[in-house]
Scaffold this active site. Sequence first.
Site, mmCIF file in Angstrom:
data_model
loop_
_atom_site.group_PDB
_atom_site.id
_atom_site.type_symbol
_atom_site.label_atom_id
_atom_site.label_comp_id
_atom_site.label_asym_id
_atom_site.label_seq_id
_atom_site.Cartn_x
_atom_site.Cartn_y
_atom_site.Cartn_z
ATOM 1 N N GLU A 15 0.791 -1.277 -0.395
ATOM 2 C CA GLU A 15 0.310 0.211 -0.321
ATOM 3 C C GLU A 15 0.787 1.286 -0.261
ATOM 4 O O GLU A 15 -0.169 2.719 -1.139
ATOM 5 C CB GLU A 15 -0.529 0.324 1.805
ATOM 6 C CG GLU A 15 -2.425 -0.550 0.941
ATOM 7 C CD GLU A 15 -3.146 -0.580 0.108
ATOM 8 O OE1 GLU A 15 -3.294 0.485 -0.006
ATOM 9 O OE2 GLU A 15 -3.835 -1.635 -0.634
ATOM 10 N N SER B 11 -53.163 -25.733 20.512
ATOM 11 C CA SER B 11 -53.794 -26.366 21.935
ATOM 12 C C SER B 11 -52.721 -26.435 22.565
ATOM 13 O O SER B 11 -52.590 -26.763 23.683
ATOM 14 C CB SER B 11 -53.430 -27.690 21.690
ATOM 15 O OG SER B 11 -54.859 -28.030 20.837
#
Length: 772
Positions: free
Chosen positions: A200, A466
Amino acid sequence: MAGRGTGGQERREPSMRAASGSPEPSFDIRLDPEDRPGGGRKPARKADAAGGGRPARDQRARVEPSLDGDAAESEDMAAAPRRSKTEGSSRASKGSTSSGGRGKAKSERRRKRGFFSLFGLIKWLFILGLWAAVGVGALVAYEASKLPPMQTLMVPKRPPTVMIQSFDGKPLATRGDMGGAAVPIKELPAYLPKAFVAIEDRRFYDHFGLDIWGLARAMAANAVSRRVRQGGSTLTQQLAKNLFLTQERTFSRKIQELVLALWLEKKFTKTEILDLYLNRVYFGNGAYGVEAAAQRYFNKSARNVTLSEAAMLAGLVNAPSRLAPTRNLKAAQDRANLVLAAMREQGFITEDMAKVALARPATLAKPSTPDSIGYVADWVMDQLDSYVGTLPGDVIVRTTIDPVLQQTAQASLTDALNKQGQKYGVGQGAVVSLDTDGAVKALVGGRSYEDSQYNRAVTARRQPGSSFKPFIYLTALEKGLTPETVREDGPIQLKGWKPENASHQYLGPVQLQQALAMSLNTVSVRLALEVGPKAVVATAHRLGITSTLDPNPSIALGTSEVSVLELASAYVPFANGGIGVIPYVIESVKGPDGKMLYSRSTSGPGRVIDPAYVGMMNHMLEQTIAVGTGRRAELPGWDAAGKTGTSQDYRDAWFVGYTARIVTAVWIGNDDSSPTKKASGANLPAEIWSRYMKVAHKDLPPTELPGAGRSYVASGTFGFGQQGGMLPPGQVPDEAPPAIVGNLPPQQPRPQQDEPMTLDRWFVDTFLGGRR
């Protein structure tokens, strides 16, 4: 008159006479070579002879006319012979060298003109450069004025990171804006920061924040390719952008980036700048900072990455979204090879190190935690503020999650949906598993966290069907009924509302334990009307349901929506002997300095069910698994109880079951609440529950459910006797959703409650015809 010039040389003036044969005079006044002193002695002598020996000067004076006839001109010409001998001598000398002198003079004039032209060009270039510098300076000053004053400028604090751990301290997930903790550069392998410098910013340690040569090289490369291929930004400029600026690509932002880069270079050392950079830069896939990236891609700390992994990380920052190994592993590896070559070229690594790294390229590690842990991490983050408030920095959250159980729960759900989901028309599901003090051991909020982050275990609310009935039966027991109490299973109608059994068949008088095991709808409705819907709502809330429940008769069929988490927590008192719990997932929180910010202490609503009723409920719910609708939820060697649930039109299917150690709730359905293909609590959810619970209980010693002694039994007829008309196990159908005919009626007055069946009442009813 005629005369001689100095030195016996005859001087002749130009003649204005017309040329021979020409009617008009020739006005050519240039001298011939013979007319110049020293250049025509012989012709001069001939002229003397022709003129009769007259002096040349007199002859010149006689024949030289004036061009315009003015006397002044003639007088001026007549004055010519009075010039000094010195002047004549000088002219004679010049005349002798005139041919070579003219060339030298011309060269000298050209040289002078070239010198002054070059000097003028340099001068104007200097002036233009000066004005350009002034303009650039003004522009930089203007853009810098938009920034905060440099004396007040500070590097923003790194957003806090939340590290989420399992119950035994193993890492589960990382949350926060940065996605990973900061790691000091001194704790990283030496080749890791060097990899970033090599690829870089190779002159990082030499420039002052702006790399002039690097910028020129980038501009040349962009000009050749006619597009932006290189940025030319230094690591310091990239850090300035990440710390203070947006990601927009504008000329203004670029100038501000340069100003801030110069400030960073002045304020921090190169090592400090590199440290900040490594812990702030974006690596793709939501990972900010080298630690987050190493954990995400290699499942390890940045402290432990290999050379090839370090090269891959350094290569990602150029184009993190495109090069992320989770998206394009081959491109990430190719970029890593370029990084290794740059490191070798600059002497950061040896040839042998480069060869080993190239031979063993970095690969994407398999996640150590299941995909579903994302649901847990999101839920933790939703609650964290209420536990510790504003985070002081990076924190460590210890949770109650068991990674093995989390993986098992996810596998149980996803495998079932993959194999049978299409068959049953089911697209989603959720699983919640708690221990008996409310600690969440596993939580799966959907089929795939990667595909959908919506947490169906915590956020979604669906009709329980239920599986809500235990709260109705518990309320009935607390009102004085027993598992042996008989109620009628037959048609019932309430102002146009006709709840029915799905089979449209009725068993007549049945015991409550039989009605619950077979999930008979008409009996449940009768009990809800008998004890009152408000009492049922109060019971459900007391046990742990937090959602709003409608107190109407349809609550008997589970029509009020609840979440999977709260329904599981409401079953816990059945498993632990009647103690209410508040489900929790956060055990402790530690600050960046190791200080304990939060530690859970035992708390909760306390006892919510009398132990006698706990025993009764456990026995009835055991029968659901033994001979009722939950037969597929088998758990050999353990006392297990539970309840199936299916909502209207098969939209939701549930199974909530428990042992004395673990409570687990399973839900399946579709996000749009569309009907399934007859998926009921008795099939897919029960199978998922059974698979998970077998693994969860693998190394645990069998434990009886609370109330196993059943001391509440008043007579030897407890159980499924002839009076209940229980069908043989093979003839018990799978649970079906409630069949409801007509509109829901308004709440009905509570009917008079039957007294509990006792020996005295049985004697009176049998032999004395009952009481009036």
